[in-house]
Write a protein that holds these residues in place. Structure first.
Motif, mmCIF file in Angstrom:
data_model
loop_
_atom_site.group_PDB
_atom_site.id
_atom_site.type_symbol
_atom_site.label_atom_id
_atom_site.label_comp_id
_atom_site.label_asym_id
_atom_site.label_seq_id
_atom_site.Cartn_x
_atom_site.Cartn_y
_atom_site.Cartn_z
ATOM 1 N N ALA A 29 0.833 -1.210 0.000
ATOM 2 C CA ALA A 29 0.000 0.000 0.000
ATOM 3 C C ALA A 29 0.863 1.253 0.000
ATOM 4 O O ALA A 29 0.553 2.225 -0.703
ATOM 5 N N ALA A 30 1.955 1.246 0.769
ATOM 6 C CA ALA A 30 2.843 2.410 0.830
ATOM 7 C C ALA A 30 3.534 2.638 -0.512
ATOM 8 O O ALA A 30 3.645 3.778 -0.971
ATOM 9 N N VAL A 31 3.994 1.576 -1.145
ATOM 10 C CA VAL A 31 4.662 1.707 -2.442
ATOM 11 C C VAL A 31 3.677 2.219 -3.488
ATOM 12 O O VAL A 31 4.003 3.113 -4.281
ATOM 13 N N ARG A 32 2.491 1.684 -3.499
ATOM 14 C CA ARG A 32 1.478 2.135 -4.466
ATOM 15 C C ARG A 32 1.094 3.591 -4.234
ATOM 16 O O ARG A 32 0.953 4.364 -5.189
ATOM 17 N N ALA A 33 0.932 3.965 -2.975
ATOM 18 C CA ALA A 33 0.578 5.352 -2.658
ATOM 19 C C ALA A 33 1.677 6.311 -3.108
ATOM 20 O O ALA A 33 1.401 7.379 -3.659
ATOM 21 N N ARG A 34 2.937 5.925 -2.876
ATOM 22 C CA ARG A 34 4.055 6.794 -3.280
ATOM 23 C C ARG A 34 4.132 6.907 -4.793
ATOM 24 O O ARG A 34 4.366 7.996 -5.329
ATOM 25 N N ALA A 35 3.918 5.822 -5.497
ATOM 26 C CA ALA A 35 3.911 5.866 -6.963
ATOM 27 C C ALA A 35 2.808 6.795 -7.455
ATOM 28 O O ALA A 35 3.016 7.582 -8.384
ATOM 29 N N ASP A 36 1.650 6.732 -6.824
ATOM 30 C CA ASP A 36 0.539 7.614 -7.199
ATOM 31 C C ASP A 36 0.886 9.076 -6.911
ATOM 32 O O ASP A 36 0.598 9.957 -7.726
ATOM 33 N N GLU A 37 1.529 9.329 -5.761
ATOM 34 C CA GLU A 37 1.941 10.703 -5.422
ATOM 35 C C GLU A 37 2.922 11.249 -6.456
ATOM 36 O O GLU A 37 2.908 12.439 -6.774
ATOM 37 N N MET A 38 3.780 10.380 -6.973
ATOM 38 C CA MET A 38 4.789 10.792 -7.954
ATOM 39 C C MET A 38 4.254 10.735 -9.385
ATOM 40 O O MET A 38 4.966 11.042 -10.331
ATOM 41 N N ASN A 39 2.974 10.331 -9.521
ATOM 42 C CA ASN A 39 2.319 10.223 -10.817
ATOM 43 C C ASN A 39 3.095 9.286 -11.754
ATOM 44 O O ASN A 39 3.289 9.590 -12.929
ATOM 45 N N LEU A 40 3.553 8.159 -11.205
ATOM 46 C CA LEU A 40 4.271 7.157 -11.988
ATOM 47 C C LEU A 40 3.356 5.972 -12.250
ATOM 48 O O LEU A 40 2.741 5.437 -11.335
ATOM 49 N N SER A 41 3.298 5.575 -13.506
ATOM 50 C CA SER A 41 2.528 4.372 -13.821
ATOM 51 C C SER A 41 3.337 3.152 -13.396
ATOM 52 O O SER A 41 4.554 3.214 -13.215
ATOM 53 N N ARG A 42 2.666 2.047 -13.250
ATOM 54 C CA ARG A 42 3.371 0.814 -12.882
ATOM 55 C C ARG A 42 4.355 0.418 -13.980
ATOM 56 O O ARG A 42 5.452 -0.060 -13.699
ATOM 57 N N ASN A 43 3.984 0.651 -15.234
ATOM 58 C CA ASN A 43 4.898 0.345 -16.346
ATOM 59 C C ASN A 43 6.145 1.218 -16.293
ATOM 60 O O ASN A 43 7.251 0.754 -16.597
ATOM 61 N N GLU A 44 5.994 2.466 -15.911
ATOM 62 C CA GLU A 44 7.154 3.355 -15.799
ATOM 63 C C GLU A 44 8.084 2.884 -14.686
ATOM 64 O O GLU A 44 9.308 2.930 -14.831
ATOM 65 N N ILE A 45 7.522 2.413 -13.593
ATOM 66 C CA ILE A 45 8.349 1.869 -12.515
ATOM 67 C C ILE A 45 9.112 0.649 -13.025
ATOM 68 O O ILE A 45 10.306 0.495 -12.763
ATOM 69 N N ASP A 46 8.432 -0.219 -13.771
ATOM 70 C CA ASP A 46 9.110 -1.377 -14.378
ATOM 71 C C ASP A 46 10.284 -0.922 -15.236
ATOM 72 O O ASP A 46 11.389 -1.456 -15.129
ATOM 73 N N ASN A 47 10.035 0.066 -16.091
ATOM 74 C CA ASN A 47 11.074 0.551 -16.994
ATOM 75 C C ASN A 47 12.248 1.142 -16.235
ATOM 76 O O ASN A 47 13.417 0.883 -16.558
ATOM 77 N N GLN A 48 11.995 1.967 -15.230
ATOM 78 C CA GLN A 48 13.056 2.633 -14.501
ATOM 79 C C GLN A 48 13.866 1.684 -13.632
ATOM 80 O O GLN A 48 15.025 1.933 -13.358
ATOM 81 N N THR A 49 13.240 0.607 -13.188
ATOM 82 C CA THR A 49 13.944 -0.329 -12.312
ATOM 83 C C THR A 49 14.548 -1.511 -13.065
ATOM 84 O O THR A 49 15.292 -2.292 -12.481
ATOM 85 N N GLY A 50 14.219 -1.622 -14.343
ATOM 86 C CA GLY A 50 14.764 -2.731 -15.128
ATOM 87 C C GLY A 50 14.009 -4.030 -14.932
ATOM 88 O O GLY A 50 14.484 -5.093 -15.345
#
Length: 56
Positions: A29-50
């Motif tokens: 929940a914390a990771v999802r909330a932070r991603a939403d705060e940063m306006n990052l899609s889940r796909n963008e997180i995948d791309n940035q983290t490899g």
């Protein structure tokens, strides 16, 4: 002023940027909330983290 008192003073001035995580569900929940705060899609997180697409 000692280093310890300076550190305490600095902490009192800083905003709280953490949340209590008691279990895995809280962590997710914390990771999802932070991603939403940063306006990052889940796909963008995948791309940035490899990670493989669709992993996050």
């Amino acid at each position: 002023m000692t280093a310890a008192s300076a550190a305490i003073d600095l902490r009192q001035q800083m905003p709280v940027a953490a949340r209590m995580i008691a279990d895995y569900d809280d962590f997710i929940a914390a990771v999802r909330a932070r991603a939403d705060e940063m306006n990052l899609s889940r796909n963008e997180i995948d791309n940035q983290t490899g990670l493989t697409s669709g992993y996050v």
